[in-house]
Write a protein that holds these residues in place. Structure first.
Motif, mmCIF file in Angstrom:
data_model
loop_
_atom_site.group_PDB
_atom_site.id
_atom_site.type_symbol
_atom_site.label_atom_id
_atom_site.label_comp_id
_atom_site.label_asym_id
_atom_site.label_seq_id
_atom_site.Cartn_x
_atom_site.Cartn_y
_atom_site.Cartn_z
ATOM 1 N N MET A 10 0.826 -1.207 0.000
ATOM 2 C CA MET A 10 0.000 0.000 0.000
ATOM 3 C C MET A 10 0.866 1.264 0.000
ATOM 4 O O MET A 10 0.538 2.247 -0.661
ATOM 5 N N ILE A 11 1.976 1.212 0.734
ATOM 6 C CA ILE A 11 2.871 2.365 0.767
ATOM 7 C C ILE A 11 3.455 2.627 -0.617
ATOM 8 O O ILE A 11 3.673 3.770 -1.005
ATOM 9 N N LEU A 12 3.702 1.584 -1.384
ATOM 10 C CA LEU A 12 4.260 1.752 -2.726
ATOM 11 C C LEU A 12 3.209 2.104 -3.767
ATOM 12 O O LEU A 12 3.538 2.719 -4.784
ATOM 13 N N LEU A 13 1.958 1.735 -3.557
ATOM 14 C CA LEU A 13 0.930 2.025 -4.554
ATOM 15 C C LEU A 13 0.597 3.514 -4.638
ATOM 16 O O LEU A 13 0.381 4.038 -5.732
ATOM 17 N N ILE A 14 0.557 4.194 -3.510
ATOM 18 C CA ILE A 14 0.175 5.607 -3.506
ATOM 19 C C ILE A 14 1.158 6.453 -4.313
ATOM 20 O O ILE A 14 0.736 7.188 -5.216
ATOM 21 N N PRO A 15 2.490 6.391 -4.071
ATOM 22 C CA PRO A 15 3.392 7.176 -4.914
ATOM 23 C C PRO A 15 3.404 6.683 -6.364
ATOM 24 O O PRO A 15 3.663 7.457 -7.279
ATOM 25 N N GLY A 16 3.103 5.405 -6.572
ATOM 26 C CA GLY A 16 3.006 4.903 -7.941
ATOM 27 C C GLY A 16 1.868 5.568 -8.695
ATOM 28 O O GLY A 16 2.015 5.931 -9.870
ATOM 29 N N PHE A 17 0.733 5.730 -8.035
ATOM 30 C CA PHE A 17 -0.392 6.425 -8.658
ATOM 31 C C PHE A 17 -0.076 7.905 -8.887
ATOM 32 O O PHE A 17 -0.468 8.492 -9.886
ATOM 33 N N ILE A 18 0.638 8.511 -7.942
ATOM 34 C CA ILE A 18 1.026 9.921 -8.102
ATOM 35 C C ILE A 18 1.948 10.082 -9.308
ATOM 36 O O ILE A 18 1.791 11.007 -10.102
#
Length: 82
Positions: A10-18
């Motif tokens: 989850m921590i990696l998905l948020i900056p990935g979406f950004i």
């Protein structure tokens, strides 16, 4: 899957979406499509570039931190004590 691995994902998905949104903003600027909060195309491009850089930077730092912790990095990327 443990809760720790799920949290890391989850921590990696948020900056990935950004970062993905940053690419979308830059692509829209190239095709001269203005997106809502921006009123000038060059400002939209700069915001997209900033989002892309920050997203990739966070993901890269996260991966580097985990690999350092597990001892899986080259000697030049090892943290020096001092």
């Amino acid at each position: 899957m443990t809760i720790q691995r799920f949290t890391a994902l989850m921590i990696l998905l948020i900056p990935g979406f950004i970062a993905g949104y940053g690419i979308k903003l830059m692509r829209d600027t190239i095709f001269q499509q203005l997106v809502w909060p921006f009123s000038i195309l060059w400002l939209q491009f700069l915001a997209g570039a900033a989002a892309l850089v920050l997203g990739v930077w966070f993901i890269g730092g996260f991966v580097l931190y985990r690999d350092r912790k597990n001892g899986k990095v080259a000697p030049r990327f090892q943290k020096t004590e001092g």
